[in-house]
Write a protein that holds these residues in place. Structure first.
Motif, short mmCIF file in Angstrom:
data_model
loop_
_atom_site.label_atom_id
_atom_site.label_comp_id
_atom_site.label_asym_id
_atom_site.label_seq_id
_atom_site.Cartn_x
_atom_site.Cartn_y
_atom_site.Cartn_z
N CYS A 265 -64.64 -16.74 8.29
CA CYS A 265 -63.65 -16.14 7.39
C CYS A 265 -63.63 -14.62 7.55
N LEU A 266 -64.80 -14.04 7.71
CA LEU A 266 -64.89 -12.58 7.87
C LEU A 266 -64.17 -12.14 9.14
N ARG A 267 -64.31 -12.93 10.20
CA ARG A 267 -63.67 -12.57 11.47
C ARG A 267 -62.15 -12.56 11.36
N CYS A 268 -61.60 -13.42 10.52
CA CYS A 268 -60.13 -13.49 10.41
C CYS A 268 -59.64 -12.93 9.07
N GLN A 269 -60.52 -12.19 8.40
CA GLN A 269 -60.17 -11.48 7.17
C GLN A 269 -59.64 -12.42 6.09
N ARG A 270 -60.38 -13.50 5.89
CA ARG A 270 -60.05 -14.45 4.83
C ARG A 270 -61.18 -14.49 3.81
N ASN A 271 -60.85 -14.83 2.59
CA ASN A 271 -61.85 -15.06 1.56
C ASN A 271 -62.51 -16.41 1.84
#
Length: 233
Positions: free
Chosen positions: A23-29
């Motif tokens: 999620c961090l890699r694709c800027q998601r919560n």
């Protein structure tokens, strides 16, 4: 028992960490992704340990086992039916399922819609799409889904929550990315031709071998089985 607890807790923690990293890699919560623990081959004591760890979303692929286990475990769990659903088992399945991932034909959708009306229910379902074109997998083709979409979303006693797909099995999870990307694109395509109330918020895609790639492509539900039980006999 302590050893069993430790193995499952370690596996569960690792998967949660991998979900957060993806999620961090694709800027998601990370809260936008739900881990569905597939319990199809799991022993009941393993399942109970997962519940103790806070896992409340469980996936079963057989109606009989779904009903048996739902009767033995707390009522506040969310049961996901993830296997092929036979029309003669619809009634018993919708009574216990929070979400059916595998609506793979108009006939099945029609049966669910009819029985839901008889039972006074509004089951939540996902439409299964066979994007890889594999003959051994069920689901609508992309062309059939687009051609029949109006008949699907107008089912009056069913909530269409989104789409599901299974990528071909590969050693390299990157090879699954095109299938996951295509499902995400298809969702956008369908939303553009749907009424405002059809949101299609859920994308069920990704399993133990490829769930991180699926998350990067928009998965909201990942179905994890073998990775949870690694190291157990």
């Amino acid at each position: 028992m302590e050893g069993l607890n430790g193995i499952i807790q370690n596996n569960y923690s690792k998967i949660q960490s991998r979900i957060k990293a993806a999620c961090l890699r694709c800027q998601r919560n990370s809260e936008s992704v739900t881990l569905v623990a597939v319990t199809k081959y799991a022993q009941m004591e393993w399942v109970k340990i997962l519940l103790e760890l806070g896992c409340i979303h469980l996936g079963e692929s057989r109606t009989q086992q779904l009903n048996e286990r739902a009767a033995m475990l707390p009522d506040d769990l969310h049961w996901h039916f993830i296997g092929p659903l036979q029309r003669n088992k619809v009634r018993r399945t919708i009574l216990k399922s929070s979400l059916i991932h595998s609506v793979d034909s108009l006939k099945l959708l029609s049966t669910i819609d009819r029985i839901a009306a008889e039972c006074g229910l509004q089951p939540h379902v996902l439409i299964e799409v066979n994007l890889a074109g594999e003959e051994n997998k069920k689901g609508f083709s992309k062309a059939d889904l687009l051609a029949n979409w109006a008949s699907i979303y107008t089912a009056s006693h069913v909530c269409i929550d989104g789409l599901m797909t299974m990528a071909p099995h590969h050693q390299d999870p990157e090879l699954a990315r095109p299938v996951f990307h295509e499902l995400s694109e298809l969702r956008s395509q369908l939303q553009a031709i749907s009424p405002a109330e059809i949101q299609l918020k859920e994308l069920s895609m990704g399993m133990s071998g490829d769930f991180e790639v699926a998350i990067e492509e928009g998965a909201t539900l990942v179905r994890i089985g073998s990775a949870l039980y690694e190291g157990l006999n």
